[in-house]
Design a protein around this motif. Structure first.
Motif, PDB file in Angstrom:
ATOM      1  N   GLN A 212       0.802  -1.226   0.000  1.00 43.20           N
ATOM      2  CA  GLN A 212       0.000   0.000   0.000  1.00 43.20           C
ATOM      3  C   GLN A 212       0.835   1.277   0.000  1.00 43.20           C
ATOM      4  OE1 GLN A 212      -2.440  -0.534   3.493  1.00 43.20           O
ATOM      5  NE2 GLN A 212      -3.271  -2.482   2.744  1.00 43.20           N
ATOM      6  N   ASN A 213       2.159   1.154   0.150  1.00 38.76           N
ATOM      7  CA  ASN A 213       3.006   2.343   0.253  1.00 38.76           C
ATOM      8  C   ASN A 213       4.164   2.274  -0.740  1.00 38.76           C
ATOM      9  OD1 ASN A 213       2.151   3.937   2.962  1.00 38.76           O
ATOM     10  ND2 ASN A 213       1.881   1.728   3.258  1.00 38.76           N
ATOM     11  N   GLU A 214       4.170   3.183  -1.699  1.00 37.19           N
ATOM     12  CA  GLU A 214       5.158   3.160  -2.781  1.00 37.19           C
ATOM     13  C   GLU A 214       6.581   3.396  -2.293  1.00 37.19           C
ATOM     14  OE1 GLU A 214       3.890   6.040  -5.617  1.00 37.19           O
ATOM     15  OE2 GLU A 214       2.405   4.692  -6.549  1.00 37.19           O
ATOM     16  N   ASN A 215       6.741   4.085  -1.172  1.00 37.23           N
ATOM     17  CA  ASN A 215       8.087   4.434  -0.699  1.00 37.23           C
ATOM     18  C   ASN A 215       8.705   3.377   0.222  1.00 37.23           C
ATOM     19  OD1 ASN A 215       8.333   7.037  -1.964  1.00 37.23           O
ATOM     20  ND2 ASN A 215       6.825   7.797  -0.496  1.00 37.23           N
ATOM     21  N   ALA A 216       7.976   2.301   0.480  1.00 41.62           N
ATOM     22  CA  ALA A 216       8.436   1.313   1.459  1.00 41.62           C
ATOM     23  C   ALA A 216       9.410   0.304   0.860  1.00 41.62           C
ATOM     24  CB  ALA A 216       7.238   0.582   2.048  1.00 41.62           C
ATOM     25  N   ILE A 217      10.326  -0.165   1.707  1.00 47.28           N
ATOM     26  CA  ILE A 217      11.154  -1.324   1.395  1.00 47.28           C
ATOM     27  C   ILE A 217      11.055  -2.256   2.602  1.00 47.28           C
ATOM     28  CG2 ILE A 217      13.270  -0.191   2.227  1.00 47.28           C
ATOM     29  CD1 ILE A 217      14.818  -1.898   0.176  1.00 47.28           C
ATOM     30  N   GLY A 218      10.595  -3.477   2.374  1.00 47.04           N
ATOM     31  CA  GLY A 218      10.366  -4.417   3.458  1.00 47.04           C
ATOM     32  C   GLY A 218      11.464  -5.464   3.544  1.00 47.04           C
ATOM     33  N   VAL A 219      11.680  -5.962   4.754  1.00 47.77           N
ATOM     34  CA  VAL A 219      12.672  -7.012   4.999  1.00 47.77           C
ATOM     35  C   VAL A 219      11.931  -8.224   5.557  1.00 47.77           C
ATOM     36  CG1 VAL A 219      14.842  -7.595   6.122  1.00 47.77           C
ATOM     37  CG2 VAL A 219      14.337  -5.204   5.571  1.00 47.77           C
ATOM     38  N   ILE A 220      12.037  -9.363   4.869  1.00 48.07           N
ATOM     39  CA  ILE A 220      11.238 -10.524   5.252  1.00 48.07           C
ATOM     40  C   ILE A 220      12.017 -11.816   5.009  1.00 48.07           C
ATOM     41  CG2 ILE A 220      10.161 -10.784   2.970  1.00 48.07           C
ATOM     42  CD1 ILE A 220       7.519 -11.433   4.418  1.00 48.07           C
ATOM     43  N   GLY A 221      11.787 -12.815   5.839  1.00 44.15           N
ATOM     44  CA  GLY A 221      12.361 -14.127   5.605  1.00 44.15           C
ATOM     45  C   GLY A 221      11.792 -14.714   4.331  1.00 44.15           C
ATOM     46  N   VAL A 222      12.650 -15.237   3.457  1.00 46.29           N
ATOM     47  CA  VAL A 222      12.207 -15.687   2.139  1.00 46.29           C
ATOM     48  C   VAL A 222      11.208 -16.845   2.225  1.00 46.29           C
ATOM     49  CG1 VAL A 222      14.005 -17.422   1.701  1.00 46.29           C
ATOM     50  CG2 VAL A 222      13.058 -16.111  -0.207  1.00 46.29           C
ATOM     51  N   ASN A 223      11.195 -17.542   3.362  1.00 48.96           N
ATOM     52  CA  ASN A 223      10.267 -18.648   3.546  1.00 48.96           C
ATOM     53  C   ASN A 223       8.811 -18.246   3.346  1.00 48.96           C
ATOM     54  OD1 ASN A 223       9.061 -20.514   6.363  1.00 48.96           O
ATOM     55  ND2 ASN A 223       9.312 -21.241   4.287  1.00 48.96           N
ATOM     56  N   TRP A 224       8.488 -16.980   3.601  1.00 50.39           N
ATOM     57  CA  TRP A 224       7.114 -16.516   3.460  1.00 50.39           C
ATOM     58  C   TRP A 224       6.688 -16.355   2.009  1.00 50.39           C
ATOM     59  CZ3 TRP A 224       3.445 -15.959   7.199  1.00 50.39           C
ATOM     60  CH2 TRP A 224       3.891 -16.125   8.517  1.00 50.39           C
ATOM     61  N   ILE A 225       7.641 -16.349   1.082  1.00 48.83           N
ATOM     62  CA  ILE A 225       7.295 -16.143  -0.330  1.00 48.83           C
ATOM     63  C   ILE A 225       7.969 -17.153  -1.257  1.00 48.83           C
ATOM     64  CG2 ILE A 225       6.803 -13.665  -0.108  1.00 48.83           C
ATOM     65  CD1 ILE A 225       9.669 -13.102  -1.020  1.00 48.83           C
ATOM     66  N   SER A 226       8.571 -18.208  -0.693  1.00 46.31           N
ATOM     67  CA  SER A 226       9.374 -19.111  -1.522  1.00 46.31           C
ATOM     68  C   SER A 226       8.640 -20.354  -2.012  1.00 46.31           C
ATOM     69  CB  SER A 226      10.622 -19.552  -0.745  1.00 46.31           C
ATOM     70  OG  SER A 226      10.268 -20.238   0.442  1.00 46.31           O
ATOM     71  N   ASP A 227       7.587 -20.783  -1.311  1.00 49.72           N
ATOM     72  CA  ASP A 227       6.884 -22.015  -1.686  1.00 49.72           C
ATOM     73  C   ASP A 227       5.806 -21.687  -2.713  1.00 49.72           C
ATOM     74  OD1 ASP A 227       5.601 -24.414  -1.955  1.00 49.72           O
ATOM     75  OD2 ASP A 227       5.373 -24.797   0.194  1.00 49.72           O
TER      76      ASP A 227
END
Length: 313
Positions: A201-216
Motif C-alpha cells: 500500500q506504500n510506494e516508498n516502502a522497502i520491506g525485509v522478510i524471511g524468504v520462507n514466506w514467499i518461496s513455496d
C-alpha cells in the motif's frame, strides 16, 4: 498361575517406573508423548508443514509449536520454558555459558540455508540494487529513492520489518549496518502479513522478510503475497554492467551462493534424553524433513539441490 501373575505385576511395575518421571507424568519417546518447541516466526510456513507431517506419521506425538520473535525464542530457551528451539543463528558465547552453568550441553544441528528478501511496492520501478546501495540504505546514508535512481518520482524511503526483536532485524543490524543500529526511517509492522500489506500500500516502502514466506510456489498464501509486492534483485558487484549480475532469492541462487543475503537455519536442543524433542530434531535433519525443506524453497543442509541450466540450442 500365581507365579505368572506375579511376573506380570513385576513387569508392569518396572515399565511404570521407566515410562514415568518423578511427577508421575508419562515420559516422551522420540516418536510419542508431548513437548513444546519455540520457533522463530520467520520460519512459520515451513515449520508448520514439518510439524503437521511429523504428527501425521507419529500419531502418538503431540508437538506444541510456539512461533515468536527471535528474542522471545531465546528468552524461552534460557529460562527452560522449552528444551528445543529453531533459530537462524547459533547461540552466542554468553548464551552458551548459561547452559554450561546448568551443566547442560546444547546440541546444534544445521538444517537449512535460508535467505532474507527485500521487497518493494509494485509501483516502484527500481527493482535492482547493489549491495553497496543496500548497505547505504540500512546505514541511513541513502534516505530517498531519488538518491538511488535520479529519474525516480518516489519520495523518502521507509524501511519496514516484521518485528523490532525479529531475526531479520538482527540480521540487518549484524550484517548490513556499520554501528549495529537502524536508521530513524525504520519501523516494525508487528507481523509478516502486516509487513506485506504495508509495502503493498506504500510506494516508498522497502520491506525485509524471511524468504520462507514467499518461496513455496505451491502455497496459496505465498502466491498471494507475491502478487502484492516486488522482490528485489541484488548484485554484489559495485558497478554491474548487465542485469544478469543481479540475483533474487530463488532456491538455486541461494544454493549457489550468488544471492548475497543468506543465513542458516538451526535446531538447538538441550533435551538430556531421547525424548520427543530429540526425535523431532532428528526428523528435521533426516531425509523426510530435508525433503519438506527442499519443497518449501529453502536449501536443505544435507540434500543436494538439483540445478538445471538451459543453454542456447
Amino acid at each position: 498361575m500365581k507365579i505368572k501373575k506375579s511376573w506380570l505385576a513385576l513387569f508392569a511395575g518396572i515399565w511404570g517406573l521407566y515410562a514415568c518421571n518423578d511427577s508421575g507424568t508419562p515420559l516422551s519417546t522420540p516418536t510419542s508423548g508431548s513437548t513444546n518447541i519455540s520457533i522463530d516466526e520467520s520460519f512459520q510456513p515451513i515449520m508448520e508443514s514439518v510439524v503437521d507431517t511429523f504428527e501425521g506419521i507419529y500419531d502418538r506425538a503431540d508437538i506444541e509449536a510456539a512461533y515468536k520473535s527471535e528474542g522471545e525464542v531465546i528468552k524461552d530457551f534460557l529460562n527452560d520454558s522449552t528444551r528445543v528451539v529453531v533459530l537462524s543463528r547459533e547461540l552466542t558465547p554468553e548464551e552458551a555459558a548459561v547452559f554450561e552453568k546448568k551443566k547442560m550441553i546444547p546440541r546444534t544441528t544445521k538444517i537449512a540455508i535460508d535467505a532474507v528478501a527485500l521487497i518493494t511496492n509494485p509501483n516502484n520501478p527500481d527493482t535492482l540494487l547493489t549491495m553497496e546501495e543496500v548497505r547505504s540504505v540500512f546505514n541511513g546514508k541513502t534516505t530517498s529513492w531519488k538518491a538511488l535512481e535520479e529519474s525516480s518520482g518516489l519520495g523518502d524511503i521507509t524501511i519496514v520489518f516484521d518485528n523490532n526483536n525479529s531475526s531479520t532485524a538482527r540480521y540487518v543490524r549484524d550484517s548490513l549496518t556499520t554501528n549495529q543500529t537502524l536508521p530513524k526511517n525504520t519501523f516494525a509492522a508487528k507481523s509478516h502479513q502486516a509487513l506485506i500489506d504495508y509495502v503493498a500500500q506504500n510506494e516508498n516502502a522497502i520491506g525485509v522478510i524471511g524468504v520462507n514466506w514467499i518461496s513455496d510456489l505451491d502455497d496459496s498464501t505465498a502466491i498471494n503475497f507475491l502478487n502484492k509486492i516486488n522482490v528485489l534483485g541484488i548484485s554484489e558487484e559495485s558497478n554491474p554492467v548487465t542485469t544478469e549480475s543481479f540475483y533474487q532469492p530463488y532456491q538455486a541462487y541461494i544454493a549457489q551462493g550468488v544471492y548475497p543475503l543468506r543465513r542458516f537455519l538451526y535446531v538447538i536442543s538441550t533435551e538430556g534424553r531421547a525424548g520427543l524433542g530429540t526425535g523431532f530434531a532428528s526428523f528435521l535433519g533426516g531425509d523426510q524433513g530435508q525433503r519438506i525443506i527442499l519443497k518449501s524453497g529453502l536449501v536443505p543442509a544435507t540434500m543436494p539441490v538439483r540445478i538445471i541450466g538451459l543453454g542456447n540450442q
